[in-house]
Design an enzyme around this catalytic site. Structure first.
Site, PDB file in Angstrom:
ATOM      1  N   GLN A   1      -8.088 -19.966  23.085  1.00  0.00           N
ATOM      2  CA  GLN A   1      -8.067 -18.902  22.265  1.00  0.00           C
ATOM      3  C   GLN A   1      -9.285 -18.730  21.278  1.00  0.00           C
ATOM      4  O   GLN A   1      -9.466 -17.638  20.343  1.00  0.00           O
ATOM      5  CB  GLN A   1      -7.073 -18.991  21.318  1.00  0.00           C
ATOM      6  CG  GLN A   1      -5.731 -18.872  22.276  1.00  0.00           C
ATOM      7  CD  GLN A   1      -4.431 -19.262  21.508  1.00  0.00           C
ATOM      8  OE1 GLN A   1      -4.318 -19.494  20.164  1.00  0.00           O
ATOM      9  NE2 GLN A   1      -3.334 -19.298  22.101  1.00  0.00           N
TER      10      GLN A   1
ATOM     11  N   HIS B   1      -4.870 -21.628  18.707  1.00  0.00           N
ATOM     12  CA  HIS B   1      -4.133 -21.607  17.030  1.00  0.00           C
ATOM     13  C   HIS B   1      -5.549 -21.691  15.979  1.00  0.00           C
ATOM     14  O   HIS B   1      -5.398 -22.608  14.930  1.00  0.00           O
ATOM     15  CB  HIS B   1      -3.260 -22.347  16.603  1.00  0.00           C
ATOM     16  CG  HIS B   1      -1.871 -22.083  17.459  1.00  0.00           C
ATOM     17  ND1 HIS B   1      -0.701 -22.866  17.199  1.00  0.00           N
ATOM     18  CD2 HIS B   1      -1.729 -21.296  18.771  1.00  0.00           C
ATOM     19  CE1 HIS B   1       0.217 -22.178  18.189  1.00  0.00           C
ATOM     20  NE2 HIS B   1      -0.573 -21.404  19.134  1.00  0.00           N
TER      21      HIS B   1
ATOM     22  N   GLU C   1       6.515 -13.992  12.029  1.00  0.00           N
ATOM     23  CA  GLU C   1       6.968 -13.486  10.454  1.00  0.00           C
ATOM     24  C   GLU C   1       5.812 -13.068   9.663  1.00  0.00           C
ATOM     25  O   GLU C   1       4.648 -13.308   9.847  1.00  0.00           O
ATOM     26  CB  GLU C   1       7.300 -14.702   9.702  1.00  0.00           C
ATOM     27  CG  GLU C   1       6.494 -16.130   9.610  1.00  0.00           C
ATOM     28  CD  GLU C   1       7.321 -17.252   9.143  1.00  0.00           C
ATOM     29  OE1 GLU C   1       7.959 -17.638   9.546  1.00  0.00           O
ATOM     30  OE2 GLU C   1       6.894 -17.539   7.890  1.00  0.00           O
TER      31      GLU C   1
ATOM     32  N   TYR D   1       5.252 -22.271   3.013  1.00  0.00           N
ATOM     33  CA  TYR D   1       5.843 -21.284   3.821  1.00  0.00           C
ATOM     34  C   TYR D   1       6.645 -21.695   5.074  1.00  0.00           C
ATOM     35  O   TYR D   1       7.098 -21.154   6.138  1.00  0.00           O
ATOM     36  CB  TYR D   1       4.948 -20.237   4.232  1.00  0.00           C
ATOM     37  CG  TYR D   1       4.911 -19.496   2.630  1.00  0.00           C
ATOM     38  CD1 TYR D   1       5.663 -18.437   2.630  1.00  0.00           C
ATOM     39  CD2 TYR D   1       3.882 -19.651   2.076  1.00  0.00           C
ATOM     40  CE1 TYR D   1       5.456 -17.682   1.415  1.00  0.00           C
ATOM     41  CE2 TYR D   1       3.753 -19.095   0.552  1.00  0.00           C
ATOM     42  CZ  TYR D   1       4.230 -18.066   0.386  1.00  0.00           C
ATOM     43  OH  TYR D   1       4.232 -17.614  -0.812  1.00  0.00           O
TER      44      TYR D   1
ATOM     45  N   TYR E   1       8.613 -23.310  23.540  1.00  0.00           N
ATOM     46  CA  TYR E   1       8.441 -22.803  24.644  1.00  0.00           C
ATOM     47  C   TYR E   1       9.180 -23.400  25.745  1.00  0.00           C
ATOM     48  O   TYR E   1       9.715 -22.683  26.611  1.00  0.00           O
ATOM     49  CB  TYR E   1       7.046 -22.353  24.975  1.00  0.00           C
ATOM     50  CG  TYR E   1       6.346 -21.713  24.033  1.00  0.00           C
ATOM     51  CD1 TYR E   1       6.314 -20.473  23.701  1.00  0.00           C
ATOM     52  CD2 TYR E   1       5.139 -22.602  23.096  1.00  0.00           C
ATOM     53  CE1 TYR E   1       5.597 -19.492  22.855  1.00  0.00           C
ATOM     54  CE2 TYR E   1       4.409 -21.643  22.271  1.00  0.00           C
ATOM     55  CZ  TYR E   1       4.550 -20.545  21.936  1.00  0.00           C
ATOM     56  OH  TYR E   1       3.735 -19.756  21.200  1.00  0.00           O
TER      57      TYR E   1
END
Length: 382
Positions: free
Chosen positions: A92, A158, A251, A261, A272
């Site tokens: 990614q 990520h 979210e 958070y 997963y």
């Protein structure tokens, strides 16, 4: 160094003229009438983010493989700009967000976030740097790194990462946790955090953890997973971010200084593999902030834009978010800060929507995350 208050709008409504040779418009149904979509540019390789240049000069578009390109007002995709840093284009990772300085007309500074290698064992982390766009729009000059995520822990997942300037000139960076769950709770690490710095990378003296031993002073908030959306609420001036959950639990948050958070201790998602998150203690955990809005089934959200332009009144006070897995454009109707309604749009396109922006002409602009990606222009038929 004290921040200055900058005007939030760099561009005029005349920035992007209608394209004479644009592809035929396609019509899609919506609750507010017919939505018209036209393709402005094609042939972009996994485009990730865009930034509108002032005075109709065009749009800067980042491609995850490492190129920054200029799309002209006529839709022509230019060659890669020079002066862009080498990126770690694995998994990614790659070239990610692009953002103009709030004083771009004076300083021509362009900010980039990207994956940077160099970690132990070949790992990488998110970096942010800035350079001056040359007068011929062909290269970034004097590019220098102003922030590095430490330590570098990603093996390809990520990175986040979105960039937002607030009204006082602070730069917020919404970071991923490198797919290393517990690091989001570690205040000596920059994984899974929102950080707040000055434009040159200096740490503001009033950041919530400044002066704390073994705590990174850049941190604004923590306990985040993989944040791929961030925008400044134009009516309140507050930063909003959103993040991918695991399997479920995407979210939206409104990050406050020093607040936690939750990830991975508080989450609405599971692994997963369908097994519980090992560290999770529930959807609500005392001392941690609940999501402002949550999707129990993950759309895989990316990109975020508040609609605050008078062009399409039915969209007034809406928040638009792209969806990768769901392949839709999500419209959230807001009443104050509260989400009161959700509408799913453009599912017929079957396109992974990576970025969403409101152009200075009032149209929505979308990037599709494909090897042959496109820049789309979206409006209502009023």
């Amino acid at each position: 160094m004290s921040p200055r208050t900058w005007l939030p709008t760099l561009m005029t409504a005349a920035l992007l003229p209608l394209l004479a040779h644009a592809a035929p418009e396609r019509d899609f149904n919506s609750e507010e009438g017919s939505v018209k979509v036209s393709t402005l540019a094609e042939g972009l390789r996994n485009p990730w983010a865009m930034a509108f240049l002032p005075d109709g000069q065009g749009i800067l578009v980042s491609e995850r493989a490492g190129n920054l390109r200029m799309v002209s007002p006529e839709g022509k995709v230019g060659p890669p700009l020079g002066g862009v840093p080498e990126v770690w284009a694995e998994g990614q990772g790659g070239l990610l967000d692009v953002l103009l300085s709030p004083t771009f007309k004076q300083d021509r500074m362009v900010y980039l976030s990207y994956a940077e290698g160099g970690g132990d064992g070949g790992t990488a982390g998110t970096a942010v740097g800035r350079g001056r766009l040359s007068r011929d729009n062909a290269k970034l000059e004097d590019f220098n790194v102003i922030f590095r995520q430490q330590p570098k822990l990603s093996s390809g997942n990520h990175f986040g990462s979105r960039l937002v300037f607030d009204r006082d000139g602070y730069l917020f960076i919404a970071l991923g946790e490198n797919n290393q769950r517990p690091t989001s709770q570690d205040l000596d690490k920059l994984q899974g955090k929102v950080v707040r710095i000055l434009p040159d990378g200096t740490v503001p003296k009033d950041n919530p953890f400044v002066g704390r031993d073994n705590v990174r002073p850049e941190i604004w908030s923590f306990g985040h997973r993989n944040q791929q959306g961030a925008a400044l609420n134009p009516w309140t001036g507050e930063l909003w971010t959103h993040e991918h959950g695991p399997r479920g639990g995407d979210e939206i948050n409104i990050p406050k200084p020093g607040k936690n958070y939750g990830w991975p201790i508080a989450t609405h998602g599971i692994n997963y593999s369908l097994m519980p998150i090992p560290e999770a203690k529930g959807e609500h955990v005392d001392g941690m902030v609940d999501p402002h809005h949550v999707w129990e089934k993950s759309p895989a959200i990316s990109g975020m834009a508040f609609y605050d332009n008078p062009r399409f009144k039915p969209w007034d006070h809406s928040l638009f978010i792209g969806a990768l897995a769901a392949q839709e454009l999500i419209r959230l109707e807001l009443k104050g800060d509260k989400v009161v309604h959700e509408e799913r749009l453009l599912g017929e396109l079957k396109a992974r929507i990576r970025d969403v922006r409101v152009g200075p002409d009032g149209y929505l602009y979308l990037l599709t995350d494909e090897r042959d990606g496109a820049l789309l222009k979206v409006g209502l038929d009023l």
